[in-house]
Design an enzyme around this catalytic site. Structure first.
Site, PDB file in Angstrom:
ATOM      1  N   LYS A 229      36.140  54.625  55.202  1.00 31.39           N
ATOM      2  CA  LYS A 229      36.581  54.988  53.843  1.00 31.39           C
ATOM      3  C   LYS A 229      37.468  56.226  53.927  1.00 31.39           C
ATOM      4  O   LYS A 229      37.150  57.156  54.683  1.00 31.39           O
ATOM      5  CB  LYS A 229      35.339  55.248  52.979  1.00 31.39           C
ATOM      6  CG  LYS A 229      35.633  55.553  51.519  1.00 31.39           C
ATOM      7  CD  LYS A 229      34.338  55.670  50.726  1.00 31.39           C
ATOM      8  CE  LYS A 229      34.564  55.968  49.260  1.00 31.39           C
ATOM      9  NZ  LYS A 229      33.303  56.087  48.501  1.00 31.39           N
TER      10      LYS A 229
ATOM     11  N   SER B 239      32.800  53.115  44.496  1.00 31.48           N
ATOM     12  CA  SER B 239      34.131  53.460  44.932  1.00 31.48           C
ATOM     13  C   SER B 239      34.466  52.969  46.346  1.00 31.48           C
ATOM     14  O   SER B 239      35.643  52.922  46.692  1.00 31.48           O
ATOM     15  CB  SER B 239      34.315  54.982  44.868  1.00 31.48           C
ATOM     16  OG  SER B 239      33.400  55.628  45.748  1.00 31.48           O
TER      17      SER B 239
ATOM     18  N   SER C 169      28.087  54.193  45.137  1.00 30.83           N
ATOM     19  CA  SER C 169      29.358  53.685  45.677  1.00 30.83           C
ATOM     20  C   SER C 169      29.270  52.933  46.989  1.00 30.83           C
ATOM     21  O   SER C 169      30.259  52.344  47.407  1.00 30.83           O
ATOM     22  CB  SER C 169      30.343  54.832  45.845  1.00 30.83           C
ATOM     23  OG  SER C 169      30.964  55.063  44.627  1.00 30.83           O
TER      24      SER C 169
HETATM   25  N1  GLN Z   1      30.465  55.037  40.102  1.00 23.22           N
HETATM   26  C1  GLN Z   1      29.954  56.375  40.229  1.00 23.22           C
HETATM   27  C2  GLN Z   1      30.999  57.362  39.783  1.00 23.22           C
HETATM   28  O1  GLN Z   1      32.061  56.948  39.401  1.00 23.22           O
HETATM   29  C3  GLN Z   1      29.515  56.628  41.612  1.00 23.22           C
HETATM   30  C4  GLN Z   1      30.600  56.994  42.533  1.00 23.22           C
HETATM   31  C5  GLN Z   1      30.142  57.235  43.915  1.00 23.22           C
HETATM   32  O2  GLN Z   1      29.019  56.912  44.280  1.00 23.22           O
HETATM   33  N2  GLN Z   1      31.007  57.845  44.708  1.00 23.22           N
HETATM   34  O3  GLN Z   1      30.771  58.547  39.804  1.00 23.22           O
END
Ligand code: GLN
Length: 496
Positions: A79, A154, A178
């Site tokens: 990532k 994400s 994410s």
């Molecule tokens: N969807 C969550 C957010 O937008 C989690 C994101 C993540 O785990 N990096 O904050």
């Protein structure tokens, strides 16, 4: 029948093959290079891919003693919020467009020491903020199961890449779901370790008290193998736990037939996970799977997490507060992008403002505003301090639930993948998607998502196991037992 070169090969099988017969190395690497070339633009998964760089790593490894390395010649994709020395690391943001870190994250160093080949960097939501991968400055990633759907976020690039067989294992990061939510949307296994088990050194910070790097793989064995490599104390991260590296892969491999069941394990079903908001097909699939867990010998108990309803609001105060502080460093001076000032002289303040206005996307700006607001004098007690108290209540709720069970089960997300563009105009409905994953980060717990069903549209459904703090092996073993009993993960792959 499995051919000798297949995108379903597991990481440990690739390493074994390459170590057993060095004539396998080049065909193996070329097979995965070809697959990456073929699908990376179709799915928009990659932000960096350089074939020469891959061959250089391979040649270097060939000249060393690699016979004892657990990930020898295994392609791994990363990532793009994890630092790689001299290789672009953008966080899918324009503000870090040309940024090449002068060092690598600890997890990258450990992967290399284990013989892995870093195949490239993957698209994600900008600064890991999002649940659909539509917040990337470089365009959305598409779901390999159906390209009209989001892969989740994400870590959507990581989930799509593993699901499409571009690499057997990838790294993602999980601040509020994410790793698990995109794993669920793309039909793979995503595991978020207990907070502190994996070093965050070199992970570009979103919300430091929640962020955790973790494995995204096709099965529990590969997740165990990758964990063995990346875990273990790191003096460069003050929140890293003082624990040694595990040897979970070997432990799982050596389980006797008679041990591959859930006898003696009590699993808690969180009633709040099945309340209003859950899609009926996801609900039915989970009920079916809870029955399977009981057939495998587990005792099933109902438990309640009363504070779960407060987890999203608590998270969006704490995560944005931390993000607003962490992202203050992107000012046009120290990293990456700087706004043009060719229209004559600009003050320093204007340069900061223009850089941040042009460099950050809308979602990141929204969170910086929110985070700055909840930390500002006069509001801090009403929002930030209150949220940190609620965080403790959530932790206590989990601990109380764990007094009667070994781990918890529920869906990973209330729905399967949604269509591109369906939610990105409505941030609140996007945020609600994380209702089952976010509390886990607030409490620092280990959790994973594994594929367990397909809905009527042919999209994968994920099941989440949540473990006691530090009891990560328990949920990995649970996933392993489920996989061995059902073979689900082997029989269902996207048709690309
Ligand atoms: N969807 C969550 C957010 O937008 C989690 C994101 C993540 O785990 N990096 O904050």
């Amino acid at each position: 029948m499995e051919t000798s070169l297949s995108s379903s090969l597991k990481a440990w099988q690739i390493a074994e093959k390459c170590k057993r017969d060095h004539n396998q190395i080049d065909p193996m690497i070329n097979f995965f290079i070809d697959r990456n070339v073929r699908y990376k633009d179709v799915l928009n998964t990659h932000l960096y891919f350089d074939v020469q760089d891959i061959y250089q790593q391979v040649e270097k490894l060939k000249s060393q003693a690699y016979e004892h390395l657990p990930l020898a010649f295994v392609p791994v994709l990363i990532k793009d919020n994890i630092c790689t020395e001299n290789i672009p690391t953008t966080c899918a943001s324009k503000i870090l467009e040309d940024y090449r870190p002068p060092y690598s994250a600890t997890v990258i160093e450990r992967l290399k020491q284990a013989g892995a080949i870093i195949f490239g960097k993957l698209n994600c939501d900008e600064f890991a903020m999002g649940s659909s991968n539509e917040n990337s400055a470089y365009g959305p990633v598409l779901n390999p199961w159906d390209k009209e759907y989001v892969p989740g976020g994400s870590s959507g690039g990581s989930a799509a890449a593993v699901s499409a067989g571009l690499c057997p294992i990838a790294l993602g990061s999980d601040t509020g779901g994410s790793i698990r939510q995109p794993a669920s949307y793309c039909g793979i296994l995503g595991y978020k370790p207990s907070y502190g088990l994996v070093s965050r050194f070199g992970l570009i910070a979103f919300a430091s008290s929640l962020d955790q790097i973790g494995p995204m793989t096709t099965d529990a064995l590969d997740a165990a193998l990758l964990s063995d490599v990346i875990m273990g104390h790191d003096p460069k991260d003050s929140t890293s736990l003082k624990s040694g590296s595990p040897s979970w892969f070997q432990t799982l491999k050596e389980l006797k037939e008679s041990e591959i069941n859930l006898k003696g394990t009590t699993i808690g079903v969180v009633s709040e996970f099945f309340a209003a908001g859950i899609d009926s097909e996801v609900n039915a699939c989970l009920q079916e799977n809870i029955k399977k867990l009981s057939e495998l010998g587990a005792t099933i108990k109902n438990v309640s997490l009363k504070s779960l309803k407060n987890s999203i609001s608590t998270y969006y105060v704490i995560a944005t507060a931390e993000a607003s502080a962490n992202l203050a460093r992107y000012d046009g001076i120290r990293f990456g992008f700087r706004a043009d000032s060719h229209e004559g002289k600009k003050s320093l303040k204007e340069m900061y403002a223009n850089t941040r206005t042009q460099g950050f996307g809308d979602e990141v700006k929204r969170r910086i505003f929110l985070g700055t607001y909840v930390l500002s004098s006069g509001y801090k007690d009403a929002y930030y301090t209150k949220a940190t108290r609620m965080r403790q209540v959530i932790k206590d709720d989990f601990l109380a639930a764990f007094s009667a069970v070994d781990f918890l089960v529920g869906p990973t997300a209330p729905t399967t993948a949604f269509k591109l563009g369906e939610k990105n105009k409505d941030p609140v409905s996007m945020y609600l998607n994380d209702i089952y994953t976010i509390a886990v980060n607030l409490a620092g717990l280990p959790a994973l998502s594994l594929p367990c069903g397909i809905n009527s549209l042919g999209l994968p459904i994920g099941m989440q196991f949540i473990g006691k703090p530090g009891d990560d092996f328990q949920i990995l073993k649970g996933a392993y037992v489920y996989e061995q009993a059902t073979g689900w993960h082997e029989h269902h792959k996207p048709k690309l």
